[in-house]
Scaffold this active site. Structure first.
Site, mmCIF file in Angstrom:
data_model
loop_
_atom_site.group_PDB
_atom_site.id
_atom_site.type_symbol
_atom_site.label_atom_id
_atom_site.label_comp_id
_atom_site.label_asym_id
_atom_site.label_seq_id
_atom_site.Cartn_x
_atom_site.Cartn_y
_atom_site.Cartn_z
ATOM 1 C CG HIS A 43 -7.200 0.105 62.891
ATOM 2 N ND1 HIS A 43 -7.415 1.248 63.622
ATOM 3 C CD2 HIS A 43 -7.264 0.500 61.601
ATOM 4 C CE1 HIS A 43 -7.592 2.277 62.822
ATOM 5 N NE2 HIS A 43 -7.500 1.855 61.581
ATOM 6 C CG ASP A 57 -6.239 1.265 66.980
ATOM 7 O OD1 ASP A 57 -5.850 1.020 65.827
ATOM 8 O OD2 ASP A 57 -7.450 1.353 67.272
ATOM 9 C CD GLU A 82 -10.841 0.804 65.227
ATOM 10 O OE1 GLU A 82 -9.639 0.626 65.484
ATOM 11 O OE2 GLU A 82 -11.316 1.926 64.955
ATOM 12 C CG ASP A 125 -11.406 0.232 55.054
ATOM 13 O OD1 ASP A 125 -11.055 0.801 54.006
ATOM 14 O OD2 ASP A 125 -10.730 0.270 56.085
HETATM 15 C C1 GLP Z 1 -8.157 4.104 58.472
HETATM 16 C C2 GLP Z 1 -8.221 3.042 57.382
HETATM 17 C C3 GLP Z 1 -6.989 2.164 57.401
HETATM 18 C C4 GLP Z 1 -5.739 3.025 57.430
HETATM 19 C C5 GLP Z 1 -5.749 3.904 58.648
HETATM 20 C C6 GLP Z 1 -4.512 4.756 58.790
HETATM 21 O O1 GLP Z 1 -8.469 3.572 59.715
HETATM 22 N N1 GLP Z 1 -9.376 2.225 57.505
HETATM 23 O O2 GLP Z 1 -7.007 1.319 56.256
HETATM 24 O O3 GLP Z 1 -4.594 2.193 57.429
HETATM 25 O O4 GLP Z 1 -6.895 4.747 58.567
HETATM 26 O O5 GLP Z 1 -4.636 5.935 58.028
HETATM 27 P P1 GLP Z 1 -3.416 6.856 57.645
HETATM 28 O O6 GLP Z 1 -2.675 6.135 56.568
HETATM 29 O O7 GLP Z 1 -4.046 8.124 57.125
HETATM 30 O O8 GLP Z 1 -2.604 7.061 58.861
#
Ligand code: GLP
Length: 261
Positions: free
Chosen positions: A138, A136, A143, A67
């Site tokens: 995702h 959450d 989402e 993404d």
């Molecule tokens: C964002 C990204 C996800 C990632 C998430 C969690 O939403 N799009 O790919 O898994 O953050 O981030 P973190 O690893 O910093 O908790």
């Protein structure tokens, strides 16, 4: 689904990196799906160390990222292109022309996502997809409410995700409200999936993904339908799992078979 549970995130990241390294040894021109966020950083560090030690090479690897924030230029410090360069690509022997991140500035986002999916298909599909998980539940930016059949597209972030990611920006108003993201359906096509989850803040999401029902409310739960999916958790992230001792024992055996432990 195999659930590897380790004492620390460093240990879990090393094991996940071993699974990636095993693929690169078997298939040096593997196609990787890569993730951003704080979670995969330790695993990338372990892979960087492997490359430095001459154990693996990214020379023939091709990669596609999950993404990108919509509206951020690739040079922006918080863009996922910048993140990938800083945390992995600048430190391994990959050919950057073979690394792909969605263009957050694409004027025609529909064309951008269609071309992205076509390029992945032309490369033979993703061999191994790395994932983190949002608080959450995702995956990528899928989402709650995202169809489990969704494809790469423009999405809107929830207030919770904006708040979670605000720590990387000066102020929460700076967090983009939209992103281009691979869909759940696109992710499910990867031949193997490796999801990392660390810390107590991910315990509810991990519980929902593994022991909840398959639901668009927790898009990671779609992975229950994936034939080759691995979770790597630290104890805090796994703390709410009912069958954690069983999972850990079973995954230990399965991982040993994969990485020759
Ligand atoms: C964002 C990204 C996800 C990632 C998430 C969690 O939403 N799009 O790919 O898994 O953050 O981030 P973190 O690893 O910093 O908790």
């Amino acid at each position: 689904m195999e659930i590897v549970i380790c004492k620390t995130k460093e240990e879990a990241s090393r094991k996940a990196a071993d699974l990636v390294a095993a693929l690169l040894k078997k298939k040096p021109d593997a196609v990787l799906g890569l993730a951003t966020g704080s979670t995969p950083v330790e695993m990338y560090k372990a892979l960087i160390a492997d490359v430095a030690a001459g154990k693996v090479s990214f020379k023939s690897v091709k990669s596609w990222n999950l993404d990108e924030y919509y509206g951020l230029e690739p040079t922006h410090e918080q863009s996922y292109r910048h993140f990938m360069d800083a945390n992995l690509f600048d430190h391994v022997d990959v050919d950057k022309a073979n690394t792909h991140v969605l263009d957050g500035l694409a004027a025609d986002w529909r064309k951008e996502v269609a071309d992205y999916e076509a390029a992945i298909a032309a490369a033979g599909g993703i061999d191994l997809q790395v994932l983190g998980i949002g608080s959450d539940g995702h995956i990528a930016f899928n989402e709650p409410g995202s169809s489990l059949a969704s494809r790469t597209r423009l999405v809107s972030l929830t207030p919770q995700t904006i708040a979670d990611n605000a720590r990387f920006f000066e102020k929460s108003e700076d967090v983009p409200r939209q992103a281009l993201s691979m869909g759940v359906g696109s992710i499910m096509e990867a031949r193997r999936v490796v999801l990392l989850a660390f810390g107590a803040g991910k315990a509810a999401a991990v519980k929902g993904a593994i022991e909840g029902g398959v639901s668009q409310f927790c898009t990671a739960s779609a992975l229950q339908m994936h034939p080759d999916c691995w979770f790597f958790c630290d104890e805090a992230a796994a703390s709410r799992l009912e069958l954690k001792d069983y999972y850990a024992w079973r995954a230990g055996e399965a991982l040993g078979a994969e990485i020759g432990d």
